[in-house]
Design an enzyme around this catalytic site. Sequence first.
Site, PDB file in Angstrom:
ATOM      1  N   GLU A   1     -18.865  21.954  12.533  1.00 59.63           N
ATOM      2  CA  GLU A   1     -20.285  22.326  12.481  1.00 59.63           C
ATOM      3  C   GLU A   1     -21.113  21.397  11.600  1.00 59.63           C
ATOM      4  O   GLU A   1     -22.233  21.032  11.948  1.00 59.63           O
ATOM      5  CB  GLU A   1     -20.432  23.765  11.969  1.00 59.63           C
ATOM      6  CG  GLU A   1     -19.893  24.798  12.927  1.00 59.63           C
ATOM      7  CD  GLU A   1     -19.911  26.210  12.354  1.00 59.63           C
ATOM      8  OE1 GLU A   1     -20.505  26.425  11.274  1.00 59.63           O
ATOM      9  OE2 GLU A   1     -19.321  27.106  12.986  1.00 59.63           O
ATOM     10  N   GLU A   2     -20.574  21.012  10.436  1.00 61.09           N
ATOM     11  CA  GLU A   2     -21.352  20.246   9.462  1.00 61.09           C
ATOM     12  C   GLU A   2     -21.195  18.744   9.587  1.00 61.09           C
ATOM     13  O   GLU A   2     -22.118  18.000   9.242  1.00 61.09           O
ATOM     14  CB  GLU A   2     -20.989  20.677   8.038  1.00 61.09           C
ATOM     15  CG  GLU A   2     -21.364  22.118   7.751  1.00 61.09           C
ATOM     16  CD  GLU A   2     -21.088  22.534   6.314  1.00 61.09           C
ATOM     17  OE1 GLU A   2     -20.698  21.682   5.494  1.00 61.09           O
ATOM     18  OE2 GLU A   2     -21.267  23.732   6.019  1.00 61.09           O
TER      19      GLU A   2
ATOM     20  N   SER B   1     -25.829  17.667   1.633  1.00 66.13           N
ATOM     21  CA  SER B   1     -26.303  19.049   1.706  1.00 66.13           C
ATOM     22  C   SER B   1     -27.645  19.036   2.435  1.00 66.13           C
ATOM     23  O   SER B   1     -28.339  18.016   2.457  1.00 66.13           O
ATOM     24  CB  SER B   1     -26.448  19.644   0.305  1.00 66.13           C
ATOM     25  OG  SER B   1     -27.448  18.967  -0.409  1.00 66.13           O
ATOM     26  N   ARG B   2     -28.007  20.161   3.020  1.00 59.37           N
ATOM     27  CA  ARG B   2     -29.248  20.199   3.796  1.00 59.37           C
ATOM     28  C   ARG B   2     -30.484  20.126   2.906  1.00 59.37           C
ATOM     29  O   ARG B   2     -31.467  19.506   3.285  1.00 59.37           O
ATOM     30  CB  ARG B   2     -29.294  21.454   4.674  1.00 59.37           C
ATOM     31  CG  ARG B   2     -28.330  21.342   5.837  1.00 59.37           C
ATOM     32  CD  ARG B   2     -28.518  22.437   6.828  1.00 59.37           C
ATOM     33  NE  ARG B   2     -28.001  23.681   6.283  1.00 59.37           N
ATOM     34  CZ  ARG B   2     -27.576  24.683   7.020  1.00 59.37           C
ATOM     35  NH1 ARG B   2     -27.604  24.601   8.327  1.00 59.37           N
ATOM     36  NH2 ARG B   2     -27.119  25.778   6.466  1.00 59.37           N
TER      37      ARG B   2
ATOM     38  N   GLU C   1     -15.858  24.555   9.838  1.00 61.33           N
ATOM     39  CA  GLU C   1     -16.972  24.008   9.051  1.00 61.33           C
ATOM     40  C   GLU C   1     -17.087  22.497   9.258  1.00 61.33           C
ATOM     41  O   GLU C   1     -18.189  21.956   9.328  1.00 61.33           O
ATOM     42  CB  GLU C   1     -16.814  24.332   7.564  1.00 61.33           C
ATOM     43  CG  GLU C   1     -16.931  25.801   7.225  1.00 61.33           C
ATOM     44  CD  GLU C   1     -18.310  26.403   7.508  1.00 61.33           C
ATOM     45  OE1 GLU C   1     -19.307  25.664   7.626  1.00 61.33           O
ATOM     46  OE2 GLU C   1     -18.373  27.642   7.616  1.00 61.33           O
TER      47      GLU C   1
ATOM     48  N   ARG D   1     -27.999  16.804   8.364  1.00 59.57           N
ATOM     49  CA  ARG D   1     -27.154  16.211   7.328  1.00 59.57           C
ATOM     50  C   ARG D   1     -26.826  14.773   7.711  1.00 59.57           C
ATOM     51  O   ARG D   1     -26.784  14.444   8.883  1.00 59.57           O
ATOM     52  CB  ARG D   1     -25.816  16.949   7.216  1.00 59.57           C
ATOM     53  CG  ARG D   1     -25.907  18.421   6.908  1.00 59.57           C
ATOM     54  CD  ARG D   1     -24.505  19.035   6.963  1.00 59.57           C
ATOM     55  NE  ARG D   1     -24.541  20.469   6.776  1.00 59.57           N
ATOM     56  CZ  ARG D   1     -24.497  21.074   5.603  1.00 59.57           C
ATOM     57  NH1 ARG D   1     -24.423  20.376   4.502  1.00 59.57           N
ATOM     58  NH2 ARG D   1     -24.522  22.380   5.519  1.00 59.57           N
TER      59      ARG D   1
ATOM     60  N   ARG E   1     -29.046  30.107  -5.031  1.00 58.99           N
ATOM     61  CA  ARG E   1     -29.593  31.239  -4.276  1.00 58.99           C
ATOM     62  C   ARG E   1     -31.102  31.238  -4.477  1.00 58.99           C
ATOM     63  O   ARG E   1     -31.632  30.462  -5.267  1.00 58.99           O
ATOM     64  CB  ARG E   1     -29.015  32.564  -4.786  1.00 58.99           C
ATOM     65  CG  ARG E   1     -27.506  32.641  -4.731  1.00 58.99           C
ATOM     66  CD  ARG E   1     -27.011  32.710  -3.319  1.00 58.99           C
ATOM     67  NE  ARG E   1     -25.648  33.236  -3.325  1.00 58.99           N
ATOM     68  CZ  ARG E   1     -25.005  33.542  -2.234  1.00 58.99           C
ATOM     69  NH1 ARG E   1     -25.557  33.412  -1.063  1.00 58.99           N
ATOM     70  NH2 ARG E   1     -23.779  34.000  -2.293  1.00 58.99           N
TER      71      ARG E   1
END
Length: 145
Positions: A64-65, A35-36, A61, A115, A86
């Site tokens: 991209e990830e 995770s970032r 996804e 990542r 959040r």
Amino acid sequence: MPKKAISLPNGELCQVAALPFRIKDGKVEVLLVTSRETKRWLIPKGWPMKGKKPHKAAAQEAVEEAGVKGSIQNKPIGHYEYWKRRTEHFDLCRVEVYPLEVSKQLKTWREKGQRDAQWFDVEDAAYRVLEPALAELIRGLPAHL
């Protein structure tokens, strides 16, 4: 393409994810990404995309990830739930998981540098993710292939 949170009838949010895998020397390997923010291991996932079928959004996804492309199954092998962080609270998210057989790893991709991505054998990958239901999906992957 805009991404938007989708709610299930019970109010739970729904995301899509790719479970990138390859078969190397007769063994299934799984690609995990961090995770970032917290740098924990997970699989590429995101919100459904308008005009794209869920499995195609999951494949997007993965590009991209994790910088991977391949053949994605159009039916999920299952789902898991997690608490999405959040700014001021957490939301319960259900994630539908689609196996993606990786045929190409890109040299550069959108979130490279944000990542880490690493191949693991099935048991090691299952051990590294926090969500027990995701670990079970990873362990069960070879039976779906």
